[in-house]
Scaffold this motif. Structure first.
Motif, PDB file in Angstrom:
ATOM      1  N   LEU A  34       0.930  -1.165   0.034  1.00  0.00           N
ATOM      2  CA  LEU A  34       0.068  -0.055  -0.055  1.00  0.00           C
ATOM      3  C   LEU A  34       0.847   1.163   0.008  1.00  0.00           C
ATOM      4  CD1 LEU A  34      -2.876  -0.663   2.429  1.00  0.00           C
ATOM      5  CD2 LEU A  34      -2.772  -0.970   0.143  1.00  0.00           C
ATOM      6  N   SER A  35       0.506   2.405  -0.783  1.00  0.00           N
ATOM      7  CA  SER A  35       0.941   3.590  -0.730  1.00  0.00           C
ATOM      8  C   SER A  35       0.655   4.453   0.602  1.00  0.00           C
ATOM      9  CB  SER A  35       0.635   4.285  -1.851  1.00  0.00           C
ATOM     10  OG  SER A  35      -0.442   4.658  -1.753  1.00  0.00           O
ATOM     11  N   LEU A  36       1.296   5.358   0.911  1.00  0.00           N
ATOM     12  CA  LEU A  36       0.994   5.947   2.108  1.00  0.00           C
ATOM     13  C   LEU A  36      -0.378   6.782   1.841  1.00  0.00           C
ATOM     14  CD1 LEU A  36       1.545   7.118   4.943  1.00  0.00           C
ATOM     15  CD2 LEU A  36       2.973   9.250   3.897  1.00  0.00           C
ATOM     16  N   THR A  37      -0.593   7.132   0.823  1.00  0.00           N
ATOM     17  CA  THR A  37      -1.992   7.484   0.457  1.00  0.00           C
ATOM     18  C   THR A  37      -3.130   6.639   0.670  1.00  0.00           C
ATOM     19  OG1 THR A  37      -0.911   9.343  -1.115  1.00  0.00           O
ATOM     20  CG2 THR A  37      -3.132   8.949  -1.380  1.00  0.00           C
ATOM     21  N   ALA A  38      -2.864   5.604   0.206  1.00  0.00           N
ATOM     22  CA  ALA A  38      -3.956   4.355  -0.123  1.00  0.00           C
ATOM     23  C   ALA A  38      -4.077   4.003   1.657  1.00  0.00           C
ATOM     24  CB  ALA A  38      -3.626   3.337  -0.660  1.00  0.00           C
ATOM     25  N   GLY A  39      -3.047   3.953   2.381  1.00  0.00           N
ATOM     26  CA  GLY A  39      -3.152   3.604   3.816  1.00  0.00           C
ATOM     27  C   GLY A  39      -3.898   4.637   4.487  1.00  0.00           C
ATOM     28  N   ARG A  40      -3.473   5.932   4.406  1.00  0.00           N
ATOM     29  CA  ARG A  40      -4.199   6.784   4.728  1.00  0.00           C
ATOM     30  C   ARG A  40      -5.797   7.024   4.547  1.00  0.00           C
ATOM     31  NH1 ARG A  40      -4.936   9.440   9.294  1.00  0.00           N
ATOM     32  NH2 ARG A  40      -5.553  11.415   9.202  1.00  0.00           N
ATOM     33  N   ARG A  41      -6.034   6.579   3.516  1.00  0.00           N
ATOM     34  CA  ARG A  41      -7.511   6.663   3.005  1.00  0.00           C
ATOM     35  C   ARG A  41      -8.539   5.694   3.890  1.00  0.00           C
ATOM     36  NH1 ARG A  41      -9.265   9.234  -1.942  1.00  0.00           N
ATOM     37  NH2 ARG A  41     -11.085   7.553  -1.933  1.00  0.00           N
ATOM     38  N   LEU A  42      -7.606   4.486   4.129  1.00  0.00           N
ATOM     39  CA  LEU A  42      -8.278   3.462   4.924  1.00  0.00           C
ATOM     40  C   LEU A  42      -8.258   3.964   6.148  1.00  0.00           C
ATOM     41  CD1 LEU A  42      -6.488   0.199   3.089  1.00  0.00           C
ATOM     42  CD2 LEU A  42      -9.117   1.224   2.690  1.00  0.00           C
TER      43      LEU A  42
END
Length: 189
Positions: free
Chosen positions: A105-113
């Motif tokens: 996961l990218s940091l952006t995807a992890g943060r969205r979750l």
């Protein structure tokens, strides 16, 4: 979200996941850790995985009461998997959302979750491969199976990332039939 009490380990057990956050588990015992978590969370359970994934939860092999609450979501692509996971986390209905991404996961995807889990007040657990964790994860667990004297119900759960506490490891006996597990003393203790 409600955490169910566990008489064998008590309500403050270190491996109960913080609510409204997304956590990660890696290692050969990560699915066992996920099944343990299904018994600790009341309500509907969502397990999001790729439609091409060979191994998946089989209702007859699940702990009692889990199959009736489990909803398996099959995604066509990694993008669809992340979208379905985010939408399930955003909903206040699930007690737990488990997802098995194939790629890091990218940091952006992890943060969205994380933001989706906060919005829905839903707990998430990502079953990842070694080295594929996101910096946005609240906790990261390494889950291994440990040979026991007479059976295969011993596990070592190593909390190696924790944003709000300490890390550590626990060896425990969990047979998968109830929410209770028992700590196992190390040799010589």
């Amino acid at each position: 979200m409600k955490i169910l009490p566990d008489p064998a380990i008590g309500p403050g057990a270190p491996f109960l996941l913080a609510p409204a956050r997304v956590h990660e588990a890696e290692g050969e015992g990560r699915r066992t850790f996920a099944l343990f978590q299904t018994l600790q969370h009341a309500g509907p359970l969502f397990w999001v995985l790729s439609q091409h994934q060979a191994s998946r939860p089989m209702p007859r092999g699940l702990p009692p009461g889990v199959a009736e609450r489990l909803h398996i979501v099959e995604a066509r692509s990694e993008t669809d998997l992340l979208w379905a996971t985010e939408e399930a986390l955003r909903s206040p209905v699930p007690g737990l959302v488990i997802a098995e991404p194939a790629k890091p996961l990218s940091l952006t995807a992890g943060r969205r979750l994380q933001l989706a889990a906060e919005a829905g007040q839903t707990t998430g657990l990502l079953l990842i491969h070694a080295g594929q964790g996101s910096n946005a994860a609240e906790t990261r667990w390494k889950c291994d199976l440990v040979a026991g004297p007479s059976d295969s119900t011993r596990h070592r759960w190593n909390l190696n990332k924790n944003k709000k506490g300490t890390s550590g490891f626990w060896t425990l006996h969990w047979d998968g039939t109830t929410a209770a597990c028992h700590m196992v003393s190390e040799t010589g203790e």
